[in-house]
Design a protein around this motif. Structure first.
Motif, PDB file in Angstrom:
ATOM      1  N   GLN A 132       0.820  -1.214   0.000  1.00 32.32           N
ATOM      2  CA  GLN A 132       0.000   0.000   0.000  1.00 32.32           C
ATOM      3  C   GLN A 132       0.854   1.263   0.000  1.00 32.32           C
ATOM      4  N   HIS A 133       2.152   1.089   0.008  1.00 34.70           N
ATOM      5  CA  HIS A 133       3.077   2.225   0.058  1.00 34.70           C
ATOM      6  C   HIS A 133       4.061   2.187  -1.104  1.00 34.70           C
ATOM      7  N   LEU A 134       3.715   1.438  -2.148  1.00 36.61           N
ATOM      8  CA  LEU A 134       4.539   1.332  -3.352  1.00 36.61           C
ATOM      9  C   LEU A 134       3.846   2.018  -4.513  1.00 36.61           C
ATOM     10  N   TYR A 135       4.626   2.651  -5.351  1.00 36.39           N
ATOM     11  CA  TYR A 135       4.077   3.186  -6.592  1.00 36.39           C
ATOM     12  C   TYR A 135       5.104   2.980  -7.699  1.00 36.39           C
ATOM     13  N   ASN A 136       4.633   2.953  -8.910  1.00 33.38           N
ATOM     14  CA  ASN A 136       5.511   2.777 -10.059  1.00 33.38           C
ATOM     15  C   ASN A 136       5.809   4.150 -10.637  1.00 33.38           C
ATOM     16  N   ASN A 137       7.085   4.497 -10.717  1.00 27.75           N
ATOM     17  CA  ASN A 137       7.459   5.811 -11.250  1.00 27.75           C
ATOM     18  C   ASN A 137       7.729   5.767 -12.749  1.00 27.75           C
ATOM     19  N   GLY A 138       7.384   4.664 -13.380  1.00 25.73           N
ATOM     20  CA  GLY A 138       7.591   4.512 -14.813  1.00 25.73           C
ATOM     21  C   GLY A 138       8.747   3.591 -15.137  1.00 25.73           C
ATOM     22  N   SER A 139       9.733   3.522 -14.244  1.00 26.84           N
ATOM     23  CA  SER A 139      10.868   2.630 -14.494  1.00 26.84           C
ATOM     24  C   SER A 139      11.082   1.604 -13.379  1.00 26.84           C
ATOM     25  N   SER A 140      10.521   1.881 -12.202  1.00 20.76           N
ATOM     26  CA  SER A 140      10.677   0.933 -11.091  1.00 20.76           C
ATOM     27  C   SER A 140       9.598   1.192 -10.042  1.00 20.76           C
ATOM     28  N   TYR A 141       9.487   0.263  -9.100  1.00 27.52           N
ATOM     29  CA  TYR A 141       8.569   0.435  -7.983  1.00 27.52           C
ATOM     30  C   TYR A 141       9.312   1.131  -6.855  1.00 27.52           C
ATOM     31  N   VAL A 142       8.673   2.135  -6.291  1.00 25.73           N
ATOM     32  CA  VAL A 142       9.310   2.981  -5.285  1.00 25.73           C
ATOM     33  C   VAL A 142       8.478   2.955  -4.011  1.00 25.73           C
ATOM     34  N   ILE A 143       9.168   2.849  -2.879  1.00 30.22           N
ATOM     35  CA  ILE A 143       8.492   2.927  -1.590  1.00 30.22           C
ATOM     36  C   ILE A 143       8.217   4.396  -1.288  1.00 30.22           C
ATOM     37  N   GLN A 144       7.003   4.704  -0.899  1.00 31.94           N
ATOM     38  CA  GLN A 144       6.657   6.066  -0.490  1.00 31.94           C
ATOM     39  C   GLN A 144       7.643   6.498   0.604  1.00 31.94           C
ATOM     40  N   GLN A 145       8.297   7.639   0.421  1.00 31.28           N
ATOM     41  CA  GLN A 145       9.352   8.074   1.334  1.00 31.28           C
ATOM     42  C   GLN A 145       8.857   8.254   2.766  1.00 31.28           C
ATOM     43  N   GLU A 146       7.642   8.779   2.921  1.00 27.25           N
ATOM     44  CA  GLU A 146       7.100   8.985   4.269  1.00 27.25           C
ATOM     45  C   GLU A 146       6.959   7.657   5.018  1.00 27.25           C
ATOM     46  N   TRP A 147       6.540   6.595   4.297  1.00 27.14           N
ATOM     47  CA  TRP A 147       6.400   5.276   4.919  1.00 27.14           C
ATOM     48  C   TRP A 147       7.773   4.687   5.240  1.00 27.14           C
ATOM     49  N   LEU A 148       8.696   4.799   4.308  1.00 27.33           N
ATOM     50  CA  LEU A 148      10.044   4.285   4.531  1.00 27.33           C
ATOM     51  C   LEU A 148      10.698   4.971   5.734  1.00 27.33           C
ATOM     52  N   ASP A 149      10.540   6.279   5.836  1.00 27.62           N
ATOM     53  CA  ASP A 149      11.090   7.021   6.977  1.00 27.62           C
ATOM     54  C   ASP A 149      10.459   6.571   8.296  1.00 27.62           C
ATOM     55  N   TYR A 150       9.167   6.305   8.262  1.00 23.68           N
ATOM     56  CA  TYR A 150       8.448   5.858   9.466  1.00 23.68           C
ATOM     57  C   TYR A 150       8.944   4.479   9.906  1.00 23.68           C
ATOM     58  N   VAL A 151       9.058   3.561   8.952  1.00 21.52           N
ATOM     59  CA  VAL A 151       9.561   2.220   9.255  1.00 21.52           C
ATOM     60  C   VAL A 151      10.979   2.323   9.809  1.00 21.52           C
ATOM     61  N   LYS A 152      11.809   3.127   9.185  1.00 23.50           N
ATOM     62  CA  LYS A 152      13.194   3.293   9.640  1.00 23.50           C
ATOM     63  C   LYS A 152      13.231   3.840  11.066  1.00 23.50           C
ATOM     64  N   LYS A 153      12.347   4.769  11.374  1.00 19.86           N
ATOM     65  CA  LYS A 153      12.298   5.338  12.726  1.00 19.86           C
ATOM     66  C   LYS A 153      12.010   4.253  13.759  1.00 19.86           C
ATOM     67  N   VAL A 154      11.053   3.375  13.465  1.00 20.31           N
ATOM     68  CA  VAL A 154      10.713   2.295  14.401  1.00 20.31           C
ATOM     69  C   VAL A 154      11.871   1.298  14.501  1.00 20.31           C
TER      70      VAL A 154
ATOM     71  N   GLN B 133       5.996  -9.589 -12.452  1.00 21.77           N
ATOM     72  CA  GLN B 133       5.757  -8.367 -11.688  1.00 21.77           C
ATOM     73  C   GLN B 133       6.201  -8.533 -10.235  1.00 21.77           C
ATOM     74  N   ALA B 134       5.942  -9.695  -9.646  1.00 22.47           N
ATOM     75  CA  ALA B 134       6.355  -9.952  -8.262  1.00 22.47           C
ATOM     76  C   ALA B 134       7.873  -9.897  -8.141  1.00 22.47           C
ATOM     77  N   LYS B 135       8.568 -10.473  -9.094  1.00 26.04           N
ATOM     78  CA  LYS B 135      10.041 -10.441  -9.073  1.00 26.04           C
ATOM     79  C   LYS B 135      10.549  -9.004  -9.167  1.00 26.04           C
ATOM     80  N   GLU B 136       9.930  -8.219 -10.045  1.00 25.99           N
ATOM     81  CA  GLU B 136      10.334  -6.826 -10.212  1.00 25.99           C
ATOM     82  C   GLU B 136      10.092  -6.028  -8.928  1.00 25.99           C
ATOM     83  N   LYS B 137       8.911  -6.181  -8.340  1.00 26.19           N
ATOM     84  CA  LYS B 137       8.611  -5.474  -7.089  1.00 26.19           C
ATOM     85  C   LYS B 137       9.547  -5.917  -5.973  1.00 26.19           C
ATOM     86  N   MET B 138       9.778  -7.220  -5.879  1.00 27.38           N
ATOM     87  CA  MET B 138      10.645  -7.747  -4.830  1.00 27.38           C
ATOM     88  C   MET B 138      12.058  -7.164  -4.963  1.00 27.38           C
ATOM     89  N   GLU B 139      12.585  -7.173  -6.166  1.00 21.53           N
ATOM     90  CA  GLU B 139      13.935  -6.642  -6.379  1.00 21.53           C
ATOM     91  C   GLU B 139      13.997  -5.141  -6.088  1.00 21.53           C
TER      92      GLU B 139
END
Length: 194
Positions: free
Chosen positions: A112-134, A168-174
C-alpha cells in the motif's frame, strides 16, 4: 494408591518446572553478558542467533493492510494504528527492552506504500522514513531487529502465479529490497532481513 500416584506426579512436575526455570534463567543471563554492544559484522546465522535471547513481535502495526486507507491521504501513523494497536513509539520499544527482550521482529506491509514511477517500484518516502524510525528505536538500543515483507496482497499473496504476475512480483521484490538495502546499508548484523 491413586492419591500417591497423583502426589508423585505433582512432585515430579514441580521439580521439572523449577529445573526448566533455573536453566532458562542461567541461559538468559549467560547469553546477555556475552553479547557485546560493539558492531556485529561477519558472523554467520548460528553465531548471531546464539546472541539472541528472547524475542518480541511487533505484529499488527507496520504490517497492517488496511484497504480503507490510502498512502496519499493517510499518515503512516494511521496505518500503524488501523488494526487497533497503539503507535509503535520509543517508549513502547524501551519497555520491551527493559523487560529483557533483546530481539524484535518488525513485520512490514509494503504494497500500500509502493508506486511505479515509470521505471521501477518505489516505496513512499514517508512510509520508509516511518519504518526506519521504528527500526532505529530498537537498533539504537542494541536489540536485534528482524524486518520482513508481510501481507503483500496482489503480488505475493496470490492463488496462483502466472508468467505476468510472477514477473511483476520479481520486479517489485527486487526494487523493494534494493531500496531497503540502500536505506539500511550502514547497519550491522543487529538488523536482519527476513
Amino acid at each position: 494408591m491413586k492419591k500417591t500416584s497423583n502426589l508423585l506426579k505433582r512432585i515430579i512436575s514441580s521439580i521439572t518446572s523449577v529445573a526448566i526455570a533455573a536453566t532458562l534463567l542461567v541461559g538468559v543471563s549467560i547469553d546477555q553478558t556475552s553479547m557485546e554492544a560493539d558492531a556485529l559484522n561477519d558472523f554467520n546465522a548460528w553465531e548471531i542467533t546464539k546472541q539472541m535471547t528472547i524475542g518480541w513481535n511487533l505484529g499488527n502495526s507496520l504490517d497492517c493492510s488496511a484497504s480503507w486507507l490510502n498512502m496519499n491521504s493517510n499518515s503512516p501513523k494511521d496505518f500503524a494504528m488501523a488494526w487497533g494497536n497503539p503507535e509503535p513509539t520509543y517508549d513502547l520499544i524501551k519497555k520491551v527492552k527493559d523487560c529483557g527482550f533483546n530481539t524484535i521482529r518488525i513485520p512490514v506491509t509494503w504494497y500500500q506504500h509502493l508506486y511505479n514511477n515509470g521505471s521501477s517500484y518505489v516505496i513512499q518516502q514517508e512510509w520508509l522514513d516511518y519504518v526506519k524510525k521504528v527500526v532505529d528505536y530498537a537498533y539504537d538500543m542494541d536489540m536485534f531487529v528482524i524486518m520482513n515483507i508481510h501481507h503483500e496482497e496482489g503480488w505475493i499473496n496470490v492463488d496462483k502465479f502466472t508468467d505476468d504476475t510472477l514477473s511483476q512480483a520479481k520486479e517489485k521484490m527486487e526494487d523493494l529490497w534494493t531500496q531497503l538495502a540502500e536505506t539500511f546499508k550502514s547497519y550491522d548484523q543487529h538488523l536482519i532481513f527476513e
